[in-house]
Design an enzyme around this catalytic site. Structure first.
Site, PDB file in Angstrom:
ATOM      1  NE  ARG A 256      -1.739   2.046   3.400  1.00 36.82           N
ATOM      2  CZ  ARG A 256      -1.653   2.023   4.736  1.00 36.82           C
ATOM      3  NH1 ARG A 256      -2.373   1.180   5.450  1.00 36.82           N
ATOM      4  NH2 ARG A 256      -0.841   2.851   5.366  1.00 36.82           N
ATOM      5  CG  HIS A 260      -6.463   2.905   6.294  1.00 37.98           C
ATOM      6  ND1 HIS A 260      -6.852   1.656   5.871  1.00 37.98           N
ATOM      7  CD2 HIS A 260      -7.534   3.436   6.925  1.00 37.98           C
ATOM      8  CE1 HIS A 260      -8.114   1.442   6.240  1.00 37.98           C
ATOM      9  NE2 HIS A 260      -8.541   2.516   6.870  1.00 37.98           N
ATOM     10  CE1 TYR A 269       1.331   3.298   8.548  1.00 39.32           C
ATOM     11  CE2 TYR A 269       0.136   5.027   9.724  1.00 39.32           C
ATOM     12  CZ  TYR A 269       0.258   4.187   8.627  1.00 39.32           C
ATOM     13  OH  TYR A 269      -0.671   4.225   7.632  1.00 39.32           O
TER      14      TYR A 269
END
Lengths: 368, 339
Positions: A256, A260, A269
């Site tokens: 990805r 998100h 992160y």
């Protein structure tokens, strides 16, 4: 890098070469360069839709958008293996699958613009309304497959979900049911390495594909950024299901590359170096490199594809801005399919309330 | 017309058999429902008649029973899911409230969910924990579901067929303590139309006070009415049958006549059906009320051990005490300031 080519099915390498040594080549002998160019176009258009939708969100036209950037090959390769009669039960990120099912791009936006809970009639495209509850759709796909089995049909249902979903109980239950009843369903897991901020290592200490054996079904791990390899393994799984030999679990290893959703900030992160490394395995760039090496993708062809993508994006934008806001009384529609005395009463009372504004004087504004 | 005496459990069985005969898209799913015929034998003999694909023994996964039922409904089937016991329904809660209840609205009416969820419910049978719950209020609160319960063999036979024929999802709560009670069942009950499932039933007429109940406690209400009549009190008993939506027309008609109402259920008081009925009655017939609505319910506690359930569940004496409260006669709370 956690994955190397020896660990999954790969037909076109990250630098665009095609060693033709995999046994899975047998599943794509009919795929010529022209068809690969078509898949290249699919991926370019899907990425363009994704970029345009992201822009629409940034401009306040959508409340949210879940980008699929980087997952184009996993989605296009698998969806193009399906027949029209097959049925897809996907999550909210499978916009590339929806595109391949023929769903108009603007229909993808309705949910995220907040004008409806579903962009299309599932029966028109053989694709259920995308599921937001993580993993819930795997059970729906399994149930649909049981129904096809009851009807002695050769239709296969395919469910898409992510690495995070494999931790959900529903996915395990779906694999138990599918295996027990030999249901004609394909479990297509896109391991994009991240469930919002949680790395795949938090979901499993094993490769996800290893779960398949425990449920008694074949599993295959594929380079999810290789559209041809994904097409090959999905074809094999569909054929297995269609001939009555039950479900398959596919782990498509991809990444990805975006957040998100547009509400997420992945810089909090994950390391930029990881993203840069995966950019080297970009699904579109690799197929482009391969097709340029064969001569199938010329500047002229690429230019035409870009024009198509730009046209789809322009239509998407215009269609988005033209989506009408729903009427207030539509709140009450379709909650039940038959008359319901409780809701009918609420609707009637609310209609009276709304009607009041047509005749009543406006109350003075509250001073604040 | 054929009439037959049968138990409530047998009446459900007969209703299922009729529904499966009438429509070959009706399939049953659940744990132990096939070869065994269900732990309460509700599906006894059906697998022999209709085969393993129409009477499916499923793996032990309640979420999957409901989740695959969603997919089967997508594929044009009418699944009837058995949840083995009331307290086992919670693993399926997400699929019921997030998927079954909402799919029709989500898809703007494109996909219907004609799913019936059969749930043996309630206490009074001395069972272990998780085998006596009354979880109906959770599902009343979930828009998109219909919730019904039956109290007698005739309604069991009729309503299960109506639930299966409904294009909306229906929770069908079966009172375990009434499974073995016998009654006349009119087997060709199609003349009753689609009304039994949607409407309340006046079990016995009265003038002075209304008892509203459903499921396993309707019989207790009837017995309370009989005792009260020996004291000169005329009690009207209403069996709701439909818990969502509630037939407030029937309830309000009764309360306008009697001016007093006692609501009786096994489920906990707080946030329960009694609260909804009390509010609905107050909205509709405030000026007909001679006393605030009275609730006689289970306490707000986890279902107790078997030896304690007789204190927890409303019984004849507690319902009579509730009638006394509604009638302003001496009762357990006389002299207590409302707090």
């Amino acid at each position: 890098m956690p994955d190397d080519a020896a660990e999954f099915v790969q037909l076109i390498t990250a630098d665009g070469s095609r060693p033709s040594t995999s046994l899975f080549e047998a599943w794509v002998t009919d795929i010529d360069d022209a068809q690969l160019v078509a898949r290249y176009e699919d991926m370019v258009v899907v990425r363009r839709i994704d970029v345009e939708a992201t822009a629409l969100q940034r401009q306040g036209q959508l409340a949210l958008w879940p980008p699929l950037l980087g997952q184009e090959a996993a989605q296009v390769g698998s969806a193009r293996a399906l027949e029209d009669k097959d049925f897809v039960f996907a999550s909210y990120r499978e916009n590339g699958v929806a595109y391949c099912r023929g769903i108009p791009a603007v229909d993808l936006l309705k949910v995220w613009r907040g004008t409806s809970q579903s962009g299309w009639n599932p029966y028109d495209f053989g694709m259920a309304t995308p599921q937001i509850i993580i993993g819930a759709q795997t059970l729906h796909a399994t149930g649909y497959a049981l129904g096809m089995q009851n009807d002695r049909s050769d239709v296969v249902s395919v469910t898409y979900f992510g690495d995070g979903a494999t931790s959900e109980g529903d996915v395990s239950e779906a694999m138990v049911f599918a295996s027990t009843f030999k249901a004609p369903v394909v479990f297509f897991c896109q391991n994009n390495h991240w469930a919002i901020s949680e790395p795949v290592g938090l979901q499993s200490k094993e490769q996800l594909v290893n779960r398949a054996a425990g449920f008694g079904m074949p599993g295959v791990r594929v380079d999810g950024n290789d559209v041809l390899a994904v097409l090959a393994v999905t074809r094999e799984a569909l054929e297995r299901a269609r001939r009555g030999d039950g479900p398959t679990f596919i782990e498509a290893v991809t990444y990805r590359m975006g957040p998100h959703t547009t509400a997420d900030d992945p810089t909090r992160y994950r390391e930029p170096a990881e993203l840069a490394e995966w950019a080297q395995r970009d699904p579109i760039a690799r197929l482009g490199a391969y097709l340029r090496s064969t001569g199938a993708l010329t500047d002229e062809v690429a230019g035409t594809i870009d024009e198509t993508a730009d046209r789809v994006a322009a239509e998407l934008r215009a269609g988005c801005l033209a989506l009408p806001d729903p009427e207030p009384l539509s709140l009450f529609e379709h909650v039940y399919s038959e008359p319901h005395r409780g809701l009918d009463r609420q609707r009637d009372h609310y209609a009276r309330y709304l009607a009041m504004f047509e005749t009543a004087p406006t109350r003075p504004a509250v001073q604040s | 017309m054929t009439s037959q005496v049968m138990t409530l459990s047998k009446a459900i069985n007969a209703g299922l058999r009729q529904a499966m005969t009438d429509d070959d898209r009706v399939i049953l799913m659940g744990e132990d429902i096939g070869k065994l015929g269900g732990v309460y034998r509700i599906t006894e003999g059906l697998q022999d008649s209709f085969g393993e694909r129409r009477v499916m023994d499923t793996p032990l996964a309640e979420s999957a029973i409901l989740g695959t039922a969603v997919g089967l409904a997508y594929a044009g089937f009418r699944p009837v899911c058995e949840i083995q016991f009331d307290g086992f329904i919670y693993p399926a809660f997400d699929q019921i409230v997030s998927q079954v209840a909402r799919m029709h609205a989500r898809t703007a009416g494109a996909v219907t969910m004609p799913i019936t969820i059969r749930v043996p419910f309630g206490g009074g049978i001395g069972a272990a924990e998780h085998h006596s719950d009354s979880p109906e209020a959770y599902f009343m609160h979930a828009s998109g579901l219909r919730v019904v319960s039956v109290s007698n063999p005739q309604d069991a036979y009729t309503v299960i067929q109506e639930a299966i024929a409904s294009n909306d999802p229906v929770l069908f709560f079966e009172p375990k303590r009434r499974y073995h009670v016998k009654g006349d069942v009119e087997l060709e009950s199609s003349g009753q139309g689609r009304n039994a499932m949607d409407t309340a039933r006046v079990v016995s007429e009265g003038r002075d006070v209304t008892i509203v109940s459903y499921g396993g406690l309707v019989q207790v209400a009837v017995e309370a009415a009989q005792v009260a009549s020996t004291e000169g009190v005329s009690v009207e008993v209403i069996d709701l049958r439909s818990l969502a939506p509630i037939d407030f027309e029937a309830v309000a008609n009764s309360v306008r006549k009697t001016g007093r109402v006692v609501i009786v259920h096994e489920a906990a008081e707080s946030g329960g059906l009694g609260a909804e009925i009390a509010a609905g009655i107050t909205e509709r017939c405030f000026y007909s009320l001679n006393h605030a609505p009275v609730r006689v319910t289970g306490f707000d506690i986890p279902f107790p051990p078997a030896k304690l359930e007789k204190y927890h569940l409303p019984d004849l004496d507690r319902v009579l005490d509730g009638l006394d409260r509604a009638l302003d006669r001496p009762n357990s709370l006389s002299g207590l300031e409302i707090s």
